[in-house]
Design an enzyme around this catalytic site. Structure first.
Site, PDB file in Angstrom:
ATOM      1  CD  GLU A 317      51.337 -23.564  24.415  1.00 60.19           C
ATOM      2  OE1 GLU A 317      52.513 -22.904  24.168  1.00 60.19           O
ATOM      3  OE2 GLU A 317      50.932 -24.318  24.154  1.00 60.19           O
ATOM      4  N   PRO A 318      47.383 -22.461  29.185  1.00 58.83           N
ATOM      5  CG  PRO A 318      46.778 -21.545  31.295  1.00 58.83           C
ATOM      6  CD  PRO A 318      47.943 -21.830  30.162  1.00 58.83           C
ATOM      7  NE  ARG A 357      33.988 -26.040  22.510  1.00 54.32           N
ATOM      8  CZ  ARG A 357      33.722 -27.028  23.533  1.00 54.32           C
ATOM      9  NH1 ARG A 357      32.712 -26.697  24.306  1.00 54.32           N
ATOM     10  NH2 ARG A 357      34.644 -27.952  23.960  1.00 54.32           N
ATOM     11  CB  CYS A 388      18.533 -23.009   7.398  1.00 56.94           C
ATOM     12  SG  CYS A 388      17.495 -23.987   6.264  1.00 56.94           S
ATOM     13  CE1 TYR A 418      40.151 -23.008  21.389  1.00 53.59           C
ATOM     14  CE2 TYR A 418      39.517 -23.833  23.487  1.00 53.59           C
ATOM     15  CZ  TYR A 418      40.547 -23.274  22.559  1.00 53.59           C
ATOM     16  OH  TYR A 418      41.707 -23.410  23.094  1.00 53.59           O
TER      17      TYR A 418
HETATM   18  C1  PLP Z   1      49.429 -25.645  21.244  1.00 49.45           C
HETATM   19  C2  PLP Z   1      48.321 -25.291  21.871  1.00 49.45           C
HETATM   20  N1  PLP Z   1      48.423 -24.879  23.268  1.00 49.45           N
HETATM   21  C3  PLP Z   1      47.218 -24.385  24.112  1.00 49.45           C
HETATM   22  C4  PLP Z   1      46.049 -24.779  23.572  1.00 49.45           C
HETATM   23  C5  PLP Z   1      45.102 -24.332  24.497  1.00 49.45           C
HETATM   24  O1  PLP Z   1      44.113 -25.463  24.528  1.00 49.45           O
HETATM   25  P1  PLP Z   1      43.083 -25.245  25.971  1.00 49.45           P
HETATM   26  O2  PLP Z   1      42.199 -23.917  25.605  1.00 49.45           O
HETATM   27  O3  PLP Z   1      42.352 -26.386  26.177  1.00 49.45           O
HETATM   28  O4  PLP Z   1      43.807 -24.768  27.311  1.00 49.45           O
HETATM   29  C6  PLP Z   1      45.739 -25.372  22.344  1.00 49.45           C
HETATM   30  C7  PLP Z   1      44.587 -25.835  22.080  1.00 49.45           C
HETATM   31  O5  PLP Z   1      44.062 -26.962  22.323  1.00 49.45           O
HETATM   32  C8  PLP Z   1      46.908 -25.693  21.648  1.00 49.45           C
HETATM   33  O6  PLP Z   1      46.865 -26.294  20.414  1.00 49.45           O
HETATM   34  N1  LYS Z   2      38.178 -25.699  19.453  1.00 43.86           N
HETATM   35  C1  LYS Z   2      38.333 -26.677  20.439  1.00 43.86           C
HETATM   36  C2  LYS Z   2      39.512 -26.783  21.019  1.00 43.86           C
HETATM   37  C3  LYS Z   2      40.574 -26.837  20.233  1.00 43.86           C
HETATM   38  C4  LYS Z   2      41.707 -26.094  20.888  1.00 43.86           C
HETATM   39  C5  LYS Z   2      42.851 -25.948  20.030  1.00 43.86           C
HETATM   40  N2  LYS Z   2      43.812 -27.007  19.595  1.00 43.86           N
HETATM   41  C6  LYS Z   2      36.970 -26.759  21.358  1.00 43.86           C
HETATM   42  O1  LYS Z   2      36.416 -26.031  21.130  1.00 43.86           O
HETATM   43  O2  LYS Z   2      36.943 -27.538  22.455  1.00 43.86           O
END
Ligand code: PLP
Ligand code: LYS
Length: 460
Positions: A317-318, A357, A388, A418
């Site tokens: 799941e990238p 981030r 602010c 993100y």
């Molecule tokens: C269950 C699950 N799958 C996939 C991802 C995708 O992660 P990333 O965007 O680091 O590949 C996340 C986020 O961390 C997640 O919580």
């Molecule tokens: N939001 C995070 C990643 C979390 C992915 C979801 N589990 C980031 O910016 O790096």
């Protein structure tokens, strides 16, 4: 005089951060940090797929997220080619809109959603429901009902409450949804603690060590209303070290063997989650999908052989690794302030509302002046936003040309994941648009939020 000119650093920076490119090449683009079709054109301005950022800024305003569509598509293809027999779910939480759903669907990807809103976006863009996996640690009755009615391919179970909830909904409808169990494998992933998800003390999944994961699997199998397809493990995000995946696969396949031994069932699938890191700075060295695939397969094959299990059908799941590097944010500089003897602050027209981030995870980014090349000396600057909040930092440290000035455009790469998806309206700043560029043509795929949009919500 400007503070922090190259070689004269003070304040809390200490010394030049190791990831910074050396001063002296402020116009150079480090290729691994930029979308693949971004170049510095003959006039000195950045161009994406042949389109000048000056034209993009004139047409769409700033800040704007610029998506190099061919870059995103090429990353989907690389993952698909590296994992031809596996399912590659794009994690929509990284960034989701209908145009991106269509792009990833066209590239043969599956899609991971984790809320009703993401599910609605996916469905309204025509994502085949059977290619959707539904995640989340607190899916409501309404969300689960919608997922069942839409016929999503997989629901990833995260709690006993959810097992009961989904079981009741499936009974009511007389359906048998396919489910995975999210297992918390107890791995301390080497990443920021806020984005690590497999250590014991956290909200996601069923604990392996505590026995909850096995109990959940037995419950689903014994009640026999839901079809348990397999186990799922996601150890965190922005991970470079494959050893976390190794430990995770070993533990989760150990549970798979335990389930076989206890119930005589060999689960046919295994989802190893996402989390593959990308390069935000020159210090980051991400693995190519092909290498990742080789390593993950080797780990799984080895563990399956050790446990005498048939190798399950794998999925990953990238999110970040698909969309992160394909986008840069284009800002306009509003003020340049030298805090004498400390540092120079370059304020841009966005900030923590379009990229949280840096403030949230202490993330590092790079930046360049994008509307022109400069022959000025390098200046170590901090790019900050207009909010602010003194923690409203976009790029902590970067060498920009010393003649950076109001009206210049600054581009920050690596902002596809993100950033827009975690954007806010802090200080009533409308969220920026997303523009996709391909073959020299730009297309607005998410429009800019307006003050009218914000006022429309304010019904008091
Ligand atoms: C269950 C699950 N799958 C996939 C991802 C995708 O992660 P990333 O965007 O680091 O590949 C996340 C986020 O961390 C997640 O919580
Ligand atoms: N939001 C995070 C990643 C979390 C992915 C979801 N589990 C980031 O910016 O790096």
């Amino acid at each position: 005089m400007r503070a922090h000119e190259a070689g004269a650093l003070h304040g809390d920076i200490g010394s030049r951060p190791p990831w910074l490119r050396p001063p002296g090449d402020v116009n150079a683009l480090v290729p691994q940090l930029w979308p693949r079709n971004v170049t510095r054109a003959a006039d000195g301005a950045l161009a994406v797929a042949g389109l000048s950022v000056r034209d993009l800024a004139a047409e769409y305003g700033t800040p704007v997220y610029v998506l190099d569509e061919d870059d995103l598509r090429s990353r989907c293809r690389e993952f698909r080619a590296a994992f031809p027999d596996e399912d590659v779910y794009y994690a929509g939480k990284a960034f989701l809109c209908r145009a991106v759903v269509r792009m990833i669907a066209e590239e043969g990807m599956f899609l991971d959603v984790c809320t009703g809103g993401e599910l609605a976006t996916a469905l309204s863009a025509g994502m085949p429901p059977e290619r959707i996996g539904f995640h989340g640690n607190n899916k409501s009755v309404a969300e689960l009902s919608r997922a069942l009615d839409a016929g999503v391919g997989r629901i990833i179970l995260d709690s006993f409450t959810e097992i009961d909830r989904l079981t009741a909904l499936a009974r009511e409808r007389g359906v048998r949804p396919q489910v995975l169990i999210r297992v918390t494998v107890g791995v301390e992933a080497h990443t920021h603690e806020f984005i690590a998800t497999a250590h014991e003390d956290q909200k996601f999944g069923f604990s392996l060590a505590g026995g909850a994961a096995a109990a959940a699997a037995f419950k689903v199998i014994d009640e026999d209303v839901l079809e348990l397809r397999g186990l799922h493990s996601h150890i965190g995000s922005q991970i470079f070290d494959a050893s976390g995946f190794e430990v995770s696969a070993r533990r989760v396949l150990g549970l798979q063997a335990q389930i076989r031994d206890a119930r005589g069932v060999e689960l046919p699938e295994l989802d190893l989650g996402g989390g593959f890191g990308i390069a935000y700075t020159t210090q980051d060295d991400p693995a190519a999908p092909h290498d990742l695939a080789k390593r993950l397969r080797k780990i799984v094959d080895g563990e399956c052989a050790a446990e005498k299990l048939a190798v399950p059908h794998l999925s990953i799941e990238p999110g970040r690794a698909i969309v992160g590097p394909a986008v840069f944010t284009l800002y306009e500089v509003g003020t340049v302030k030298d805090v004498d003897g400390i540092r120079t602050y370059v304020s841009v027209d966005g900030g923590m509302s379009d990229n949280i981030r840096t403030a949230l995870y202490d993330a590092s980014y790079s930046a360049t002046v994008a509307n022109r090349a400069s022959s000025a000396e390098p200046l170590l600057a901090r790019v900050v936003g207009k909010h602010c909040e003194s923690g409203d930092i976009v790029v902590k440290d970067e060498f920009l040309p010393a003649d950076v000035q109001p009206g210049d455009l600054v581009a920050v790469p690596g902002t596809g994941a993100y950033c827009r998806s975690m954007a806010s309206n802090y200080n009533h700043v409308p969220r920026p648009p997303v523009v996709a560029v391909r073959d020299g043509r730009a297309r607005l795929i998410v429009r800019r939020e307006t003050e009218e949009d914000l006022l429309a919500l304010d019904v008091g």
